[in-house]
Enzyme design. Structure first.
Site, PDB file in Angstrom:
ATOM      1  N   CYS A 136       0.816  -1.220   0.000  1.00  0.00           N
ATOM      2  CA  CYS A 136       0.000   0.000   0.000  1.00  0.00           C
ATOM      3  C   CYS A 136       0.852   1.274   0.000  1.00  0.00           C
ATOM      4  CB  CYS A 136      -0.959  -0.006   1.184  1.00  0.00           C
ATOM      5  SG  CYS A 136      -0.214  -0.433   2.771  1.00  0.00           S
ATOM      6  N   HIS A 146      -2.615   6.751   3.948  1.00  0.00           N
ATOM      7  CA  HIS A 146      -1.181   6.796   4.232  1.00  0.00           C
ATOM      8  C   HIS A 146      -0.613   8.123   3.728  1.00  0.00           C
ATOM      9  CE1 HIS A 146      -1.420   2.806   5.559  1.00  0.00           C
ATOM     10  NE2 HIS A 146      -0.730   2.164   4.641  1.00  0.00           N
TER      11      HIS A 146
END
Length: 338
Positions: free
Chosen positions: A147, A239
């Site tokens: 990710c 993120h």
């Protein structure tokens, strides 16, 4: 319609796969697999739905199958949300049985004959599917990156023509990246955890494979260096990362590269209007405000300043996981590998 299934459909990424595939215009979701304790139950009974979107009722009546090759033999393509310790064997067996596998797991990402794909960056690496077939595999495995790797690499994509030679990155990663029960509340509340197992290794190797050169048989990794420091922070989704570059270009050239960047393909259902979006506000991007841009498929960049350095952000369970795999599958269909 292309018949598809999801391996590991009850977990965090598995649920996101089901949500994205439930009404997909190209894919007919027929098979959902999970552990033995869930097998035999209807999906609505087996899953503890945790996403902040409505439960996809059309998937609710599907009876969950055990995670076996036999369960998915009728599929053209399956999406794997399996844990890495299980995925390696199961995915290889499914591919050997003639089924295509689009995997979010880390098990096969660095295999020399398996493409590690971000469609905007290295669509040509899908040629490794032909290499797998030549080696005797009836199906294939295509992986999407970690990710945090996806967010970083997409943010770097507009700048690759400018010729950076080194990347330093510090991440601030959401707790959903560890799954529903991956981080204890007493560990993350009022805290920052400056360690995520294996994360820095992935970020320092995967982008170089993705941005490497495919010669028709193998991928030669890109030559730039990467140094990563990864931190878990008390954010649910999204993120964020601070990025420094070894790049001898003006801020205006870099800003222009971000603002003028256009994905090298079009027409895929999950493709956002902007794969990379440059934000001019001095305090953006921020997870709560920007993670859902492009239905969670856009990576936002901003705070460009001398260094050069900038901030990047992406939704880790959509663009960074299930959405990335679905976009890969759409590209595979468009390129007629099915």
């Amino acid at each position: 319609m292309i018949t598809v299934g999801v391996l590991g459909a009850t977990g965090a990424v598995g649920q996101r796969f089901v949500q994205l595939l439930a009404d997909h215009p190209w894919f007919d979701l027929r098979v959902l697999t999970a552990s033995e304790r869930s097998a035999g139950k209807k999906y609505r009974e087996a899953v503890n739905w945790r996403l902040d979107v409505p439960f996809p009722e059309e998937a609710g009546e599907t009876v969950v199958s055990p995670t076996t090759v036999e369960a998915v033999k009728g599929c053209d393509l399956v999406f794997s949300a399996l844990p890495a310790e299980i995925a390696g064997t199961v995915e290889a067996e499914v591919a050997a049985a003639g089924v295509g596998v689009c995997s979010n797991a880390s098990s096969h990402r660095m295999d020399p004959n398996v493409p590690l794909v971000i469609p905007e960056v290295n669509a040509d690496h899908l040629g490794l599917i032909d290499v797998q077939h030549d080696e005797g595999r009836d199906g294939f495995i295509v992986t999407n990156p970690n990710c945090s790797t996806i967010v970083l690499t997409l943010a770097l994509a507009p700048l690759q023509p400018l010729g950076f030679t080194g990347v330093q990155v510090a991440t601030m990663q959401a707790i959903s990246g560890a799954g529903f029960s991956g981080v204890a509340g007493m560990e993350i509340f009022d805290n920052v955890v400056p360690f995520i197992k294996n994360e820095e290794d992935k970020m320092e190797t995967e982008p170089r494979k993705i941005m490497g050169t495919f010669d028709g048989a193998t991928v030669e990794p890109a030559s730039f260096s990467i140094s990563a420091c990864c931190n878990r922070v008390p954010v649910i989704d999204g993120h964020t990362m601070s990025v420094w570059l070894d790049l001898d270009r003006s801020l205006e050239e870099i800003r222009q590269a971000f603002e003028e960047y256009v994905a090298p393909f079009s027409g895929l259902p999950s493709q956002p209007a902007k794969s990379v979006e440059y934000l001019k506000q001095p305090d953006r991007p921020q997870p709560r405000l920007d993670r859902n841009r492009g239905n969670g498929m856009t990576v936002s960049v901003g705070r460009l300043r001398e260094g050069p350095r900038f901030t990047a952000l992406g939704h880790n369970t959509i663009r960074g996981a299930a959405g990335a795999s679905v976009l890969n599958a759409e590209l595979i269909c468009k390129e007629k590998y099915l």
